[in-house]
Design an enzyme around this catalytic site. Structure first.
Site, PDB file in Angstrom:
ATOM      1  CE1 TYR A 141      -3.512  -2.638   0.703  1.00 58.88           C
ATOM      2  CE2 TYR A 141      -4.632  -0.589   1.228  1.00 58.88           C
ATOM      3  CZ  TYR A 141      -4.681  -1.925   0.908  1.00 58.88           C
ATOM      4  OH  TYR A 141      -5.896  -2.548   0.812  1.00 58.88           O
ATOM      5  CE  LYS A 186       1.484 -17.459  -3.141  1.00 59.10           C
ATOM      6  NZ  LYS A 186       0.638 -18.675  -3.277  1.00 59.10           N
ATOM      7  CG  ASP A 243      -8.209  -4.602   1.654  1.00 56.30           C
ATOM      8  OD1 ASP A 243      -9.159  -4.141   2.308  1.00 56.30           O
ATOM      9  OD2 ASP A 243      -8.138  -4.536   0.416  1.00 56.30           O
ATOM     10  CG  ASP A 247     -13.906  -6.782   1.830  1.00 53.89           C
ATOM     11  OD1 ASP A 247     -13.627  -6.073   2.822  1.00 53.89           O
ATOM     12  OD2 ASP A 247     -14.412  -6.329   0.784  1.00 53.89           O
TER      13      ASP A 247
HETATM   14  C1  IPM Z   1     -10.414  -1.103   4.073  1.00 49.38           C
HETATM   15  C2  IPM Z   1     -10.617  -0.459   2.722  1.00 49.38           C
HETATM   16  C3  IPM Z   1      -9.448   0.452   2.414  1.00 49.38           C
HETATM   17  C4  IPM Z   1      -8.205  -0.408   2.376  1.00 49.38           C
HETATM   18  C5  IPM Z   1      -9.596   1.275   1.116  1.00 49.38           C
HETATM   19  C6  IPM Z   1     -10.832   2.131   1.154  1.00 49.38           C
HETATM   20  C7  IPM Z   1      -8.382   2.099   0.838  1.00 49.38           C
HETATM   21  O1  IPM Z   1     -10.807  -1.434   1.757  1.00 49.38           O
HETATM   22  O2  IPM Z   1     -10.258  -0.368   5.062  1.00 49.38           O
HETATM   23  O3  IPM Z   1     -10.431  -2.329   4.158  1.00 49.38           O
HETATM   24  O4  IPM Z   1      -7.909  -1.035   1.345  1.00 49.38           O
HETATM   25  O5  IPM Z   1      -7.506  -0.451   3.373  1.00 49.38           O
HETATM   26 MG    MG Z   2     -10.993  -3.382   2.525  1.00 46.20          MG
END
Ligand code: IPM
Ligand code: MG
Length: 353
Positions: A141, A186, A243, A247
């Protein structure tokens, strides 16, 4: 106690759920005799529209002066051209970096009544209670980026110091829970992951010999998270893997609208945000699920203000509200009655003991 909380509502449903979190914080203050004051500041697309900068200086000042920072969400189709020079997400990433909040805690809690909202079979969800500790201020990032018309690169870098401090946070958490820590990398492909694995194994062996440690490659971890989610306790991983895996993990809880997060550093204010995005398709309609935001406010009470009883009572109030049958659209099953963001928030406040 007195506390100053900076609110960054941001974009899309960000303002909707931030209003809910604030109402709950106000109710806690009233019930427990605290004095919370708020300062609102711009971030993301809203800040680009007004000031031309996704993280204006006044916002940085407001965050640095606060005891804690609450953020709704950033981003949306209006600013989503990936080639634009200025994008809302830059504001959030810069803020995480400026506040030094390298440890992102993302607990995944299952509400039994919502088992039907998850795409997984209910029996797999039985006993799921895990927390992902995501490294938040390093890795791909934040590495150097290059771009020409026909090539691009993103540099992924980690130092042993960055790995040690995040693994320590995760290991301490595991000690206070079921004593299990899973490190995800990884290492069969990435040099950063090989460093991650070496540093992690050494540190855990030296400082946390009592923990039950597991190491998984990220692709396998993505599968195990679905095939045996109840076996995980604390998962620690680098920025981008965290990240993606969170999700995925939100589907165990049934909806992204249920998962809170806390981002902590060694000092300064913590940053609290629901893990969901700005959901522009439902923004301003009053139908967003406020649970993730309210659970993030509970984490704020716990981690930045040290108010454990208050934090637990907010979490119980969310659980009681779910048991009581209140459902926003994202967690609604057939035959259930749908409530609005405000109704859900009011019900949570009513359930506060
Ligand atoms: C999260 C989001 C952020 C990330 C985005 C909005 C930059 O997906 O907080 O998980 O990737 O960290
Ligand atoms: Mg995210």
């Amino acid at each position: 106690m007195a506390a100053l909380i900076t609110l960054l509502p941001g974009d899309g449903i960000g303002p909707d759920v931030t209003a809910s979190a604030r109402q709950v914080l106000d109710a806690v203050a009233e019930r427990y005799g605290h004095d919370f004051s708020y300062r609102e500041a711009l971030i993301g697309g809203a800040a680009i529209d007004e000031i031309g900068n996704p993280l204006p200086d006044e916002t940085i000042e407001a965050c640095e002066a606060a005891d804690a920072v609450f953020l709704g969400a950033v981003g949306g189709p209006r600013w989503s051209d990936p080639n634009a020079a200025i994008r809302p997400e830059q504001g959030l990433l810069e803020l995480r970096s400026i506040l030094g909040v390298y440890a992102n805690l993302r607990p995944v809690r299952i509400y039994p009544e919502l088992a039907g909202a998850s795409p997984l079979r209910a029996e797999l969800l039985d006993g799921v209670d895990l927390i992902v500790v995501r490294e938040l201020t390093g890795g791909i990032y934040f590495g150097e980026k290059t771009r020409t018309s026909d090539s691009a690169s993103d540099l992924c870098e980690y130092t042993s110091g960055e790995i040690e401090r995040i693994v320590r946070v995760a290991a301490r958490l595991a000690e206070g829970r079921r004593g299990k820590l899973c490190s995800v990398d990884k290492a069969n492909v990435l040099e950063t992951s090989r460093l991650w694995r070496d540093v992690t194994n050494r540190l855990l062996g030296e400082e946390f010999p009592g923990l039950e440690v597991e190491t998984l490659l990220v692709d396998a971890a993505a599968m195990h998270l679905l095939s045996r989610p109840a076996e995980f306790d604390v998962i620690v991983t680098e920025n981008m893997f965290g990240d993606i895996l969170t999700d995925e993990a939100s589907m165990l809880a049934g909806s992204l609208g249920m998962l809170p997060s806390a981002s902590l550093g060694d000092s300064r204010a913590g940053l609290y945000e629901p893990i969901h995005g700005s959901a522009p398709d439902i923004a301003g309609q009053g139908i967003a699920n406020p649970c993730a935001a309210i659970a993030s406010a509970a984490m704020l009470l716990r981690h930045s203000l040290g108010l454990e009883d208050e934090a637990s009572s907010v979490e119980s109030a969310i659980a009681d509200t779910i048991s009581g049958g209140a459902r926003t659209a994202d967690i609604l099953a057939e035959g259930e009655t749908r409530v609005s963001t405000d109704q859900m928030t009011a019900e949570i406040i009513r359930c506060l003991s």
